[in-house]
Write an enzyme that holds these catalytic residues in place. Structure first.
Site, mmCIF file in Angstrom:
data_model
loop_
_atom_site.group_PDB
_atom_site.id
_atom_site.type_symbol
_atom_site.label_atom_id
_atom_site.label_comp_id
_atom_site.label_asym_id
_atom_site.label_seq_id
_atom_site.Cartn_x
_atom_site.Cartn_y
_atom_site.Cartn_z
ATOM 1 N N TYR A 53 23.398 6.022 -24.392
ATOM 2 C CA TYR A 53 21.973 6.076 -24.044
ATOM 3 C C TYR A 53 21.367 7.422 -24.414
ATOM 4 O O TYR A 53 21.909 8.488 -24.109
ATOM 5 C CB TYR A 53 21.769 5.824 -22.548
ATOM 6 C CG TYR A 53 20.317 5.990 -22.134
ATOM 7 C CD1 TYR A 53 19.380 5.027 -22.468
ATOM 8 C CD2 TYR A 53 19.881 7.134 -21.467
ATOM 9 C CE1 TYR A 53 18.047 5.175 -22.131
ATOM 10 C CE2 TYR A 53 18.545 7.294 -21.122
ATOM 11 C CZ TYR A 53 17.638 6.317 -21.461
ATOM 12 O OH TYR A 53 16.323 6.479 -21.143
ATOM 13 N N HIS A 83 5.716 10.026 -25.628
ATOM 14 C CA HIS A 83 5.696 10.336 -24.203
ATOM 15 C C HIS A 83 4.681 11.435 -23.846
ATOM 16 O O HIS A 83 4.441 11.681 -22.667
ATOM 17 C CB HIS A 83 7.088 10.766 -23.734
ATOM 18 C CG HIS A 83 8.059 9.625 -23.600
ATOM 19 N ND1 HIS A 83 8.214 8.658 -24.564
ATOM 20 C CD2 HIS A 83 8.955 9.300 -22.607
ATOM 21 C CE1 HIS A 83 9.130 7.793 -24.184
ATOM 22 N NE2 HIS A 83 9.596 8.152 -22.997
ATOM 23 N N ASN A 195 13.042 15.213 -20.272
ATOM 24 C CA ASN A 195 13.582 14.597 -19.074
ATOM 25 C C ASN A 195 13.952 15.687 -18.081
ATOM 26 O O ASN A 195 14.520 16.706 -18.454
ATOM 27 C CB ASN A 195 14.823 13.770 -19.426
ATOM 28 C CG ASN A 195 15.076 12.660 -18.431
ATOM 29 O OD1 ASN A 195 14.632 12.725 -17.289
ATOM 30 N ND2 ASN A 195 15.800 11.640 -18.865
ATOM 31 N N TYR A 280 -5.214 26.996 23.246
ATOM 32 C CA TYR A 280 -3.989 26.793 22.470
ATOM 33 C C TYR A 280 -3.997 27.547 21.144
ATOM 34 O O TYR A 280 -2.954 27.981 20.661
ATOM 35 C CB TYR A 280 -3.793 25.303 22.170
ATOM 36 C CG TYR A 280 -3.368 24.456 23.332
ATOM 37 C CD1 TYR A 280 -3.168 24.985 24.597
ATOM 38 C CD2 TYR A 280 -3.153 23.092 23.161
ATOM 39 C CE1 TYR A 280 -2.777 24.192 25.658
ATOM 40 C CE2 TYR A 280 -2.757 22.281 24.207
ATOM 41 C CZ TYR A 280 -2.579 22.847 25.457
ATOM 42 O OH TYR A 280 -2.185 22.050 26.503
ATOM 43 N N ARG A 283 -2.791 30.897 22.294
ATOM 44 C CA ARG A 283 -1.562 30.896 23.088
ATOM 45 C C ARG A 283 -0.386 30.261 22.340
ATOM 46 O O ARG A 283 0.769 30.677 22.511
ATOM 47 C CB ARG A 283 -1.829 30.139 24.390
ATOM 48 C CG ARG A 283 -0.694 30.212 25.363
ATOM 49 C CD ARG A 283 -0.918 29.518 26.699
ATOM 50 N NE ARG A 283 -2.093 28.723 26.873
ATOM 51 C CZ ARG A 283 -2.104 27.558 27.522
ATOM 52 N NH1 ARG A 283 -0.977 27.058 28.010
ATOM 53 N NH2 ARG A 283 -3.219 26.893 27.689
ATOM 54 N N PHE A 329 17.189 12.997 -12.621
ATOM 55 C CA PHE A 329 15.766 13.194 -12.917
ATOM 56 C C PHE A 329 14.860 12.722 -11.783
ATOM 57 O O PHE A 329 13.655 12.963 -11.815
ATOM 58 C CB PHE A 329 15.386 12.443 -14.193
ATOM 59 C CG PHE A 329 15.839 10.997 -14.180
ATOM 60 C CD1 PHE A 329 15.264 10.062 -13.333
ATOM 61 C CD2 PHE A 329 16.868 10.579 -15.009
ATOM 62 C CE1 PHE A 329 15.678 8.749 -13.296
ATOM 63 C CE2 PHE A 329 17.295 9.254 -14.986
ATOM 64 C CZ PHE A 329 16.699 8.337 -14.135
ATOM 65 N N GLU A 414 12.439 1.374 -14.236
ATOM 66 C CA GLU A 414 12.292 2.545 -13.369
ATOM 67 C C GLU A 414 11.482 2.094 -12.152
ATOM 68 O O GLU A 414 10.279 2.306 -12.056
ATOM 69 C CB GLU A 414 11.629 3.675 -14.155
ATOM 70 C CG GLU A 414 12.527 4.125 -15.307
ATOM 71 C CD GLU A 414 11.794 4.780 -16.469
ATOM 72 O OE1 GLU A 414 10.589 5.050 -16.338
ATOM 73 O OE2 GLU A 414 12.428 5.014 -17.514
#
Length: 509
Positions: A53, A83, A195, A280, A283, A329, A414
Site C-alpha cells: 500500500y 490531495h 500523511n 465565586y 473566591r 494518522f 475512512e
C-alpha cells in the site's frame, strides 16, 4: 533567538514553543543513517514485486489497484496534486513553520521511507524562510491532515504558492530565488509527506502556547480584580486547598497569595469588612483556574508525545524490509487535547468576565457605578463589559467538542475521523477573544484600584498597575475607549503583564 537542534523523537515543548515564536532550527545529523536505511528498504521492498500500500498501489478505497513500476513517480506526484484540495484563508505562517518542523522531525525518524534529499529540501525551506501557502480548511484529522500537508508537499515539487517574507510567490519562483530545485518524488515520498497529523498538531500546539500566556496573565488580572474589590485572601489559604489535593488548585492559590502579599489595600479591610464571603469569581479562582491548569497540562503531555511520534502510513521497518499499514494518522489524541484546551480557554475568559461584571456593579464591588467618578454623565466601563460578554459567548459556542463528530470519507474506507484539524484551528481565535476579555479586566481592575488611593497594593501588582499606566491614563471622563483596549491587549499578548509576576506563577509545561 537561539537555534533549536531538532532531535527526532526527543524534542521538548520548550523547543516547539521556540520554533512557533520564530526560532531557527537545524536537524540533528545523527538521524541521517536511519533515514538512508529507510529509503534503501523501499527499494528492496519494491524489488520483491509484491503489492504494498502507498508504494505500488492506489490510495484509500483504491488500495487494491496495482501500479506498474514505470508509473510509480507519477503516482506520487498525482497524490500530492489531487490531495491539495484545501480551502479558506491561508494558515498563519508561524503555524505552518511549526507544521513543517513537526513533519521534518517525524520523517527523520527513519520509518517513512523518504530520501535524505527530501528532508534536506524541507530543512532548507525552513532555513530560508520559505513558508508554503496552506489553506486552513479541508482536513478531517484522519487519514492524516491530507489536504493541508498536500499543499506543503506541492510547493516542494514547484506547485502552489509560498510566502517569502510579506510576498506571496509561485512556488517554483520562490524556490528558484532561494537557490533550491523542486523535488522529484521517489516511491512512497508523496504519501509520506501528506500523511500524518502535523497540521492538527501544529495548530493545537499553537493554541496551547497562547493558552499558557493567557493563563498566566489571567492570574495577574484576577489578583488585581480581587484588590480592586477589596476581596479577601482567606479563600487562598493553603490549608483549604491541601484538603482537596488537586495540584493546579494548590499552585494557583499559592500564586494568588504571593501576588497579593504585602498589600496595604488588602490589609485595610481585614478587620472592618462586613462581607462574610466574596462572589465565586473571586473566591473560587483557585478551583476554576487550577482545574484549567490541570487540563492544560494534560493536553500538553498528549501533544508533546504526538509531536515526537511518527504518524504517516504505511510505516517502514528496514530491519525486516517490511511496510506495515496501520492507523497512526488518526488524530484522536490531538482532537481530545484540542477540546481540552478549548474548554480551558473558554473558562479562563468566562470567570474573568464575571470579575469584570462584579467590578462595575456598585452593589457587589462597593465602587462607583461602571468605575467612573461621575456616573450618569459618563458611561465608564458599561460597554466594554458588553464587549467582554459577547466574546465569552462566542467562545462558549466554539468550545463545543470537535472530537465527538465524525463524517465518513473515501467511500466509507475512512469511516471514522477525528475532526482534530478544525478543533485545533479554532484555538488561536478563542485565545484572542479571551485576551481581549482580560485586557478589559486589566483596565477595569486598575481603574478600580484608583479609588483606593493612597493605599498601595503588593509589589508585583503595583508593577502591573505601573505597566498599564505607562500606556493608559486613569479614566476621569469618557473618552475613545478602543485605543485603551488595544494597549491593554498588547501588554497581554507580548507577555509583559505575566512577566510582572515571574517566579510567582505556575507554568503549564
Amino acid at each position: 533567538m537561539n537555534q533549536v537542534l531538532l532531535t527526532p523523537g526527543a524534542v521538548c515543548l520548550a523547543d516547539w514553543r521556540a520554533i512557533y515564536r520564530g526560532a531557527a532550527l537545524s536537524l540533528d545529523p545523527a538521524c541521517s543513517a536511519k533515514v538512508a536505511a529507510s529509503a534503501a528498504a523501499i527499494a528492496r521492498i519494491l524489488a520483491k514485486g509484491e503489492p504494498v500500500y502507498g508504494i505500488n498501489t492506489g490510495f484509500g478505497k483504491l488500495a487494491s489497484v496495482r501500479i506498474e513500476d514505470e508509473d510509480l513517480a507519477t503516482l506520487q506526484r498525482n497524490i500530492v496534486l489531487s490531495h491539495a484540495a484545501g480551502t479558506g484563508e491561508p494558515s498563519p505562517v508561524p503555524v505552518i513553520r511549526l507544521m513543517m518542523a513537526l513533519k521534518l522531525a517525524s520523517l527523520a525518524q527513519g520509518a517513512s521511507g523518504v530520501r535524505p534529499e527530501t528532508l534536506g529540501l524541507l530543512e532548507a525551506m525552513l532555513a530560508k524562510g520559505l513558508t508554503p501557502v496552506v489553506p486552513c480548511q479541508g482536513s478531517v484529522g484522519a487519514s492524516g491532515d491530507l489536504a493541508p500537508l498536500s499543499h506543503m508537499a506541492a510547493t516542494m515539487i514547484g506547485v502552489g504558492e509560498i510566502f517569502v517574507g510579506e510576498a506571496r510567490l509561485p512556488a517554483a519562483e520562490a524556490l528558484a530565488q532561494a537557490g533550491l530545485a523542486p523535488l522529484e518524488l521517489g516511491p512512497k515520498e508523496g504519501l509520506a509527506l501528506l500523511n500524518g497529523t502535523q497540521f492538527s498538531t501544529a495548530n493545537a500546539l499553537a493554541g496551547l502556547f497562547e493558552a499558557e500566556l493567557l493563563f498566566r496573565s489571567a492570574l495577574v488580572t484576577g489578583a488585581l480584580s480581587t484588590e480592586a474589590a477589596k476581596g479577601s485572601d482567606t479563600p487562598f489559604d493553603p490549608r483549604i486547598h491541601a484538603l482537596r489535593r488537586h495540584r493546579g488548585q494548590i499552585e494557583v492559590a499559592d500564586a494568588l497569595r504571593a501576588l497579593m502579599a504585602g498589600s496595604a489595600i488588602r490589609a485595610s479591610h481585614v478587620e472592618n469588612d462586613a462581607r462574610v464571603q466574596d462572589p465565586y469569581c473571586l473566591r473560587c479562582q483557585p478551583q476554576v483556574m487550577g482545574a484549567a491548569l490541570d487540563v492544560l497540562r494534560q493536553a500538553a503531555t498528549t501533544l508533546e508525545i504526538e509531536a515526537n511520534g511518527v504518524s504517516d502510513n504505511p510505516l517502514i521497518f528496514p530491519e525486516a524490509d517490511e511496510a506495515l499499514s496501520g492507523g497512526n494518522f488518526h488524530a484522536e489524541p490531538v482532537a481530545f487535547a484540542a477540546d481540552m484546551i478549548a474548554m480551558a480557554v473558554c473558562e479562563i475568559g468566562s470567570i474573568a468576565e464575571r470579575r469584570l461584571a462584579m467590578l462595575i456593579d456598585p452593589a457587589l464591588s462597593g465602587l462607583p457605578a461602571f468605575l467612573t467618578p461621575r456616573p450618569g454623565l459618563n458611561s465608564g466601563f458599561m460597554i466594554p463589559q458588553v464587549t467582554a460578554a459577547a466574546l465569552v459567548s462566542e467562545n462558549k459556542q466554539r468550545a463545543y467538542p470537535a472530537s465527538v463528530d465524525s463524517i465518513p470519507t473515501s467511500a466509507n474506507q475512512e469511516d471514522h475521523v477525528s475532526m482534530a484539524a478544525h478543533g485545533a484551528r479554532r484555538l488561536i481565535a478563542m485565545a484572542e477573544n479571551a485576551t481581549a476579555v482580560l485586557g478589559i479586566e486589566l483596565l477595569a481592575s486598575v481603574q478600580g484600584m484608583e479609588f483606593h488611593k493612597p493605599l498601595a497594593s503588593s509589589a508585583p501588582l503595583e508593577a502591573a498597575r505601573d505597566l498599564l499606566r505607562g500606556q493608559v491614563p486613569a479614566l476621569e471622563d469618557d473618552r475613545h475607549f478602543h485605543p485603551d483596549m488595544e494597549a491593554a491587549n498588547a501588554l497581554i499578548r507580548s507577555g509583559a503583564l505575566a512577566a510582572m509576576a515571574d517566579g510567582l506563577l505556575p507554568g503549564v509545561s
